[in-house]
Design an enzyme around this catalytic site. Structure first.
Site, PDB file in Angstrom:
ATOM      1  N   ASP A 235      -0.503   9.292  23.266  1.00  0.00           N
ATOM      2  CA  ASP A 235      -0.406  10.631  23.858  1.00  0.00           C
ATOM      3  C   ASP A 235       0.419  11.561  22.965  1.00  0.00           C
ATOM      4  O   ASP A 235       0.070  12.734  22.784  1.00  0.00           O
ATOM      5  CB  ASP A 235       0.232  10.560  25.244  1.00  0.00           C
ATOM      6  CG  ASP A 235      -0.573   9.743  26.233  1.00  0.00           C
ATOM      7  OD1 ASP A 235      -1.799   9.614  26.051  1.00  0.00           O
ATOM      8  OD2 ASP A 235       0.027   9.222  27.193  1.00  0.00           O
TER       9      ASP A 235
ATOM     10  N   ASP B 219       0.620   3.001  29.709  1.00  0.00           N
ATOM     11  CA  ASP B 219       1.703   3.956  29.478  1.00  0.00           C
ATOM     12  C   ASP B 219       3.036   3.240  29.662  1.00  0.00           C
ATOM     13  O   ASP B 219       3.130   2.276  30.424  1.00  0.00           O
ATOM     14  CB  ASP B 219       1.602   5.124  30.461  1.00  0.00           C
ATOM     15  CG  ASP B 219       0.454   6.069  30.135  1.00  0.00           C
ATOM     16  OD1 ASP B 219       0.068   6.152  28.959  1.00  0.00           O
ATOM     17  OD2 ASP B 219      -0.043   6.736  31.060  1.00  0.00           O
TER      18      ASP B 219
END
Length: 154
Positions: A128, A111
């Site tokens: 995402d 991330d």
């Protein structure tokens, strides 16, 4: 079906490769950038959304692969579902499989988007966003169909 399958595979491949290139850059080079509202900051997520189920870290990738396999079997049996939702399905699989590959490659999901203006939000990645976009498209199609069915009943 052939045209839709080719298009969905092309969408899947482009997004999957793009996402993996970005994640490789963050995982292997110092791409961190501090901004006033949002920063680019490498973080590894060992769970799912908001790090839930992180206690399953080592098993999560196999559980998720099993869910993808179940999804593929379902779509094979219900080809009409694929035909109607082939674009969001391609997006879902691209984002989902990219995040699963991270678990095998890096031990957790890579991330890097970090929102911190006004409130702190979870760190997330392009996959995402793509998964959320796919869900939004599915919801939109469902609402549109429900309204059309309601209109036709009247």
């Amino acid at each position: 079906m052939g045209k839709k399958l080719k298009l969905s595979f092309t969408i899947f491949l482009c997004i999957f490769i793009f996402d993996q290139i970005i994640k490789y850059g963050f995982a292997n080079y110092d791409w961190n950038v501090e901004g006033p509202y949002m920063s680019l900051q490498l973080a590894y997520n060992y769970g799912v959304a908001f790090s839930m189920f992180s206690f399953l870290a080592e098993y999560l990738k196999y559980i998720q692969l099993g869910l993808v396999l179940i999804g593929l079997i379902y779509l094979y049996i219900n080809k009409n579902v694929f035909m109607e939702y082939y674009i969001p399905i391609a997006l879902l699989f691209a984002g989902g499989l990219s995040n699963i590959l991270d678990r095998f490659t890096y031990g957790g999901v890579v991330d890097y988007f970090y929102w911190h203006y006004g409130f702190e939000f979870a760190i997330f990645n392009i996959a995402d966003v793509i998964i959320n976009l796919a869900v939004a498209i599915i919801i939109y199609i469902q609402i549109k169909q429900a309204r059309l069915e309601k209109k036709n009943k009247v």
